[in-house]
Design a protein around this motif. Sequence first.
Motif, PDB file in Angstrom:
ATOM      1  N   GLY A  33       0.811  -1.216   0.000  1.00  0.00           N
ATOM      2  CA  GLY A  33       0.000   0.000   0.000  1.00  0.00           C
ATOM      3  C   GLY A  33       0.843   1.264   0.000  1.00  0.00           C
ATOM      4  N   ALA A  34       1.915   1.270   0.773  1.00  0.00           N
ATOM      5  CA  ALA A  34       2.789   2.449   0.806  1.00  0.00           C
ATOM      6  C   ALA A  34       3.512   2.630  -0.528  1.00  0.00           C
ATOM      7  N   ARG A  35       3.870   1.525  -1.173  1.00  0.00           N
ATOM      8  CA  ARG A  35       4.501   1.627  -2.499  1.00  0.00           C
ATOM      9  C   ARG A  35       3.574   2.313  -3.482  1.00  0.00           C
ATOM     10  N   TRP A  36       2.289   1.937  -3.460  1.00  0.00           N
ATOM     11  CA  TRP A  36       1.346   2.558  -4.384  1.00  0.00           C
ATOM     12  C   TRP A  36       0.951   3.959  -3.927  1.00  0.00           C
ATOM     13  N   VAL A  40       6.502   4.830  -4.711  1.00  0.00           N
ATOM     14  CA  VAL A  40       7.904   4.513  -4.464  1.00  0.00           C
ATOM     15  C   VAL A  40       8.462   3.763  -5.664  1.00  0.00           C
ATOM     16  N   ARG A  41       9.578   4.235  -6.183  1.00  0.00           N
ATOM     17  CA  ARG A  41      10.256   3.668  -7.358  1.00  0.00           C
ATOM     18  C   ARG A  41       9.330   3.544  -8.562  1.00  0.00           C
ATOM     19  N   GLY A  42       8.382   4.427  -8.668  1.00  0.00           N
ATOM     20  CA  GLY A  42       7.477   4.424  -9.811  1.00  0.00           C
ATOM     21  C   GLY A  42       6.547   3.231  -9.853  1.00  0.00           C
ATOM     22  N   ALA A  43       6.073   2.772  -8.687  1.00  0.00           N
ATOM     23  CA  ALA A  43       5.204   1.588  -8.632  1.00  0.00           C
ATOM     24  C   ALA A  43       3.903   1.810  -9.384  1.00  0.00           C
ATOM     25  N   VAL A  44       3.326   2.996  -9.258  1.00  0.00           N
ATOM     26  CA  VAL A  44       2.074   3.282  -9.957  1.00  0.00           C
ATOM     27  C   VAL A  44       2.319   3.361 -11.457  1.00  0.00           C
ATOM     28  N   ASP A  45       3.426   3.995 -11.837  1.00  0.00           N
ATOM     29  CA  ASP A  45       3.730   4.127 -13.253  1.00  0.00           C
ATOM     30  C   ASP A  45       3.958   2.773 -13.914  1.00  0.00           C
ATOM     31  N   THR A  46       4.671   1.875 -13.235  1.00  0.00           N
ATOM     32  CA  THR A  46       4.899   0.554 -13.818  1.00  0.00           C
ATOM     33  C   THR A  46       3.614  -0.266 -13.851  1.00  0.00           C
ATOM     34  N   THR A  47       2.750  -0.087 -12.855  1.00  0.00           N
ATOM     35  CA  THR A  47       1.464  -0.793 -12.864  1.00  0.00           C
ATOM     36  C   THR A  47       0.602  -0.315 -14.024  1.00  0.00           C
ATOM     37  N   LEU A  48       0.577   0.990 -14.251  1.00  0.00           N
ATOM     38  CA  LEU A  48      -0.188   1.522 -15.377  1.00  0.00           C
ATOM     39  C   LEU A  48       0.407   1.078 -16.713  1.00  0.00           C
ATOM     40  N   ALA A  49       1.741   1.028 -16.799  1.00  0.00           N
ATOM     41  CA  ALA A  49       2.379   0.572 -18.041  1.00  0.00           C
ATOM     42  C   ALA A  49       2.062  -0.897 -18.298  1.00  0.00           C
ATOM     43  N   ARG A  50       2.092  -1.717 -17.238  1.00  0.00           N
ATOM     44  CA  ARG A  50       1.725  -3.138 -17.385  1.00  0.00           C
ATOM     45  C   ARG A  50       0.277  -3.292 -17.810  1.00  0.00           C
ATOM     46  N   ASP A  69      -6.949   2.326 -25.991  1.00  0.00           N
ATOM     47  CA  ASP A  69      -7.185   3.765 -25.915  1.00  0.00           C
ATOM     48  C   ASP A  69      -7.946   4.188 -24.667  1.00  0.00           C
ATOM     49  N   THR A  70      -8.369   3.234 -23.858  1.00  0.00           N
ATOM     50  CA  THR A  70      -9.136   3.587 -22.661  1.00  0.00           C
ATOM     51  C   THR A  70      -8.222   4.167 -21.589  1.00  0.00           C
ATOM     52  N   LYS A  71      -8.722   5.145 -20.897  1.00  0.00           N
ATOM     53  CA  LYS A  71      -7.991   5.747 -19.789  1.00  0.00           C
ATOM     54  C   LYS A  71      -8.907   5.762 -18.567  1.00  0.00           C
ATOM     55  N   SER A  72      -9.433   4.608 -18.226  1.00  0.00           N
ATOM     56  CA  SER A  72     -10.407   4.552 -17.141  1.00  0.00           C
ATOM     57  C   SER A  72      -9.752   4.663 -15.762  1.00  0.00           C
ATOM     58  N   LEU A  73      -8.559   4.107 -15.601  1.00  0.00           N
ATOM     59  CA  LEU A  73      -7.886   4.143 -14.302  1.00  0.00           C
ATOM     60  C   LEU A  73      -6.621   4.983 -14.416  1.00  0.00           C
ATOM     61  N   GLY A  74      -6.598   6.058 -13.671  1.00  0.00           N
ATOM     62  CA  GLY A  74      -5.429   6.918 -13.673  1.00  0.00           C
ATOM     63  C   GLY A  74      -4.564   6.675 -12.454  1.00  0.00           C
ATOM     64  N   PRO A  75      -3.484   7.436 -12.345  1.00  0.00           N
ATOM     65  CA  PRO A  75      -2.593   7.273 -11.186  1.00  0.00           C
ATOM     66  C   PRO A  75      -3.272   7.592  -9.862  1.00  0.00           C
ATOM     67  N   GLY A  76      -4.239   8.487  -9.866  1.00  0.00           N
ATOM     68  CA  GLY A  76      -4.943   8.838  -8.635  1.00  0.00           C
ATOM     69  C   GLY A  76      -5.694   7.657  -8.031  1.00  0.00           C
TER      70      GLY A  76
END
Length: 102
Positions: A33-36, A40-50, A69-76
């Motif tokens: 939870g703290a990583r997201w 930390v270390r771009g955990a959200v960015d790598t999850t979104l890229a995956r 092309d969907t952008k339903s889930l953002g970093p927030g």
Amino acid sequence: MLMIATASAAASSNPTGVLIFLAALGAAAIYIGARWAFNVRGAVDTTLARRRASLELRGRRTGDLSLADTKSLGPGFFKFMGSVIAVAGLALLALSMILATS
């Protein structure tokens, strides 16, 4: 006639294994939870890229290229879910500590 015998030693049982499991689960939830939550270390960015890569692959397999092309889930969303998971982990860890001391 078939009888089922039950142990009556439930009042004297020691739940050490369960408390250790709750503490380990709480610590793991705090870590993930703290990583997201704090990215930390771009955990959200790598999850979104995956997720994006998975949607692109699924779109290629099914022939529906509009899936990528969907952008339903953002970093927030992932930061919010990370904070919820971290708070739940803190609650599990606190519960296991309270039960261990009583």
